[in-house]
Design a protein around this motif. Structure first.
Motif, PDB file in Angstrom:
ATOM      1  N   ASP A 113      10.692 -32.290-141.726  1.00 52.82           N
ATOM      2  CA  ASP A 113      11.395 -33.568-141.780  1.00 52.82           C
ATOM      3  C   ASP A 113      11.128 -34.451-140.559  1.00 52.82           C
ATOM      4  N   HIS A 114       9.913 -34.349-139.998  1.00 59.15           N
ATOM      5  CA  HIS A 114       9.535 -35.206-138.879  1.00 59.15           C
ATOM      6  C   HIS A 114       8.558 -36.284-139.335  1.00 59.15           C
ATOM      7  N   ILE A 115       8.573 -37.397-138.626  1.00 62.10           N
ATOM      8  CA  ILE A 115       7.598 -38.469-138.831  1.00 62.10           C
ATOM      9  C   ILE A 115       6.613 -38.450-137.675  1.00 62.10           C
ATOM     10  N   ILE A 116       5.317 -38.511-137.990  1.00 64.05           N
ATOM     11  CA  ILE A 116       4.261 -38.646-136.983  1.00 64.05           C
ATOM     12  C   ILE A 116       3.305 -39.718-137.486  1.00 64.05           C
ATOM     13  N   ASP A 117       3.327 -40.879-136.869  1.00 59.10           N
ATOM     14  CA  ASP A 117       2.553 -42.015-137.372  1.00 59.10           C
ATOM     15  C   ASP A 117       1.072 -41.941-137.001  1.00 59.10           C
ATOM     16  N   ASP A 118       0.756 -41.405-135.827  1.00 65.88           N
ATOM     17  CA  ASP A 118      -0.636 -41.370-135.359  1.00 65.88           C
ATOM     18  C   ASP A 118      -1.229 -39.995-135.659  1.00 65.88           C
ATOM     19  N   LYS A 119      -1.864 -39.876-136.823  1.00 63.37           N
ATOM     20  CA  LYS A 119      -2.381 -38.579-137.255  1.00 63.37           C
ATOM     21  C   LYS A 119      -3.516 -38.094-136.369  1.00 63.37           C
ATOM     22  N   SER A 120      -4.369 -39.001-135.892  1.00 62.31           N
ATOM     23  CA  SER A 120      -5.501 -38.579-135.057  1.00 62.31           C
ATOM     24  C   SER A 120      -5.006 -38.008-133.728  1.00 62.31           C
ATOM     25  N   ALA A 121      -3.981 -38.621-133.124  1.00 62.49           N
ATOM     26  CA  ALA A 121      -3.421 -38.090-131.883  1.00 62.49           C
ATOM     27  C   ALA A 121      -2.787 -36.717-132.120  1.00 62.49           C
ATOM     28  N   PHE A 122      -2.172 -36.546-133.264  1.00 67.17           N
ATOM     29  CA  PHE A 122      -1.593 -35.254-133.646  1.00 67.17           C
ATOM     30  C   PHE A 122      -2.683 -34.195-133.754  1.00 67.17           C
TER      31      PHE A 122
END
Length: 471
Positions: A113-122
């Motif tokens: 249930d988390h949001i991570i907008d920058d997939k490349s940084a992830f």
């Protein structure tokens, strides 16, 4: 290869009335085009990893199975917890299951249930963490803070692992949620991260540390996993043994005690969506700062979050409000007071009302049912059955049912008689009759179900044979 472990437990009560016990926030589309669970799975696209293992409550098993099937990631990979026992036991179940298969993968532990907008940084953070997890470190991901947040725990970083400019740091300590003054000090020091609750380590390495610090948790999980049945669609663990397991987070059980904790910074537009105000912050807004979803009309409204299922919501001359409309409840709150939504849930529980636990519309393996009318003597449901799906073969002791087909084709079996029904046709199911309904067609089947009798509870469904046995 990397084995993602997605923890999909929890009830998300702070996002009531949209999130409820039987349909919590991780299964709802709140940000993006998919549910939060599906977004978590799809976020791993581009990472060399196996299909994820999802750990969830038994009551959510069909929701998880259906959502994984929709993104082509269902592969006997759902571990069912009969009761919630926090993150340390949940991760132990996944680690033991992997080791039992003769493997020692690197586990990437994520929340659903988390949001991570920058997939490349992830992805970059994952790649950096793998190098250290391979060598026996227990890695946690520290969120680069954007301000003095008092709603998160913090990680105090220690010395660098190496002289490399981008080297991660050893964990000096984990700290609880601070007050505002302390949070300001943390941010000014530049030495603290928000605690994301995401981790990476080898399965056997985690079990070694768990055995060192909390052998009681490990032993309870081993007993619970000892009699897992092969061939089941789900990985079912022993209820009695797992109930006896202590309730403990991985932070307290292992990460705060180990000497091998490493923190990798993550600056990727992260949010745990812990409240309606947090959701307003991460969602797109109009020029007046309003975040709108559903059928809405606004005039002279500013900085509002409005989410409606189907009815029109009109807001005029208001500011800084959260308005959430579902089929059976409406929430109106100031954005700076949404932390008190939990008081509504507490009230509903105290009054033994159903709105804290389930929606008017409920989801099943075969489709969904919308409880349009509910009285003491009869209920009316609008039912949708997916193509190729069917009810369990069942009977009722206390109620009759009348089915009216609205669209599609129904294959109905009552006792030893099978008939096909189409639009505007109907049938009647007497008390005590064994029956089932199937959608043999290519389009959804829509029908009205009128239940009538002295008792209409869900526990008056006597299942003769479960239809939903395929993976």
């Amino acid at each position: 290869m990397l084995l993602p472990v997605i923890m999909a437990g929890g009830t998300g009560s702070r996002l009531w009335p949209l999130s409820r016990e039987l349909y919590p926030k991780q299964f709802i589309c709140l940000h993006g085009q998919n549910s939060m669970l599906q977004e978590t799975v799809l976020r791993l696209s581009g990472v060399q990893a196996r299909d994820p293992v999802v750990i969830c409550n038994e009551e959510h098993r069909f929701l998880v199975a259906e959502q994984l099937r929709q993104v082509n990631k269902l592969s006997h990979n759902i571990i069912l917890e009969p009761v919630g026992r926090n993150t340390a036991p949940a991760i132990a179940l996944a680690a033991l299951n992997a080791v039992d298969q003769g493997d020692d993968p690197i586990l990437l532990v994520l929340a659903a249930d988390h949001i991570i907008d920058d997939k490349s940084a992830f992805h970059e953070a994952i790649a950096q963490a793998i190098k250290y997890a391979k060598n026996g470190s227990l890695v946690t991901f520290g969120i680069v803070p954007t301000g003095p947040e008092t709603g998160y725990g913090y990680i105090h970083r220690g010395e660098k692992i190496s002289d490399d400019e981008n080297s991660p740091h050893r964990v000096q300590r984990f700290v609880e949620k601070p007050d505002r003054e302390t949070a300001d000090d943390y941010i000014r020091s530049g030495q603290y991260y928000w605690n994301s609750g995401m981790f990476m380590f080898r399965a056997k390495r985690y079990l070694q540390e768990l055995e060192k610090f909390r052998p009681d948790i490990l032993e309870a999980c081993k007993r619970a996993m000892a009699n897992v049945k092969e061939g089941d669609d789900f990985i079912n663990i022993d209820k009695d043994d797992f109930i006896a397991c202590p309730d403990e987070s991985v932070d307290y059980a292992v990460m705060e005690k180990t000497d091998d904790a490493v923190v990798v910074p993550l600056d990727a537009g992260w949010s745990d969506v812990g409240s309606w105000s947090a959701l307003w912050e991460v969602n797109e807004k109009d020029v007046a700062g309003n975040s709108l979803k559903g059928d809405t009309f606004i005039h002279n409204a500013k900085n509002c979050y409005i989410n409606t299922d189907d009815q029109l919501v009109a807001a005029i001359g208001v500011e800084d409000l959260v308005i959430v409309n579902t089929k059976d409840a409406v929430l109106v709150a100031r954005r700076d007071q949404v932390q008190d939504v939990k008081r509504v849930v507490e009230f509903l529980k105290t009054e033994c009302r159903s709105e804290y636990r389930k929606h008017r519309e409920t989801y099943w393996p075969w489709g969904r049912a919308d409880l349009v009318v509910q009285t003491g003597r009869f209920n009316v449901n609008r039912i949708t059955v997916k193509p190729g799906e069917a009810f369990d073969l069942q009977m009722h002791y206390h109620r009759t049912e009348h089915w009216v087909i609205l669209s599609g084709t129904a294959k109905v079996t009552i006792q030893d008689k099978t008939i096909l029904l189409t639009e505007n046709q109907s049938t009647f199911i007497p008390i005590g009759s064994i029956h089932t309904l199937e959608n043999p067609g290519k389009i959804p089947l829509e029908l009205l179900e009128i239940q009538s009798g002295s008792y209409l509870g869900d526990d008056d469904i006597i299942n003769i044979k479960e239809q939903y046995l395929k993976s």
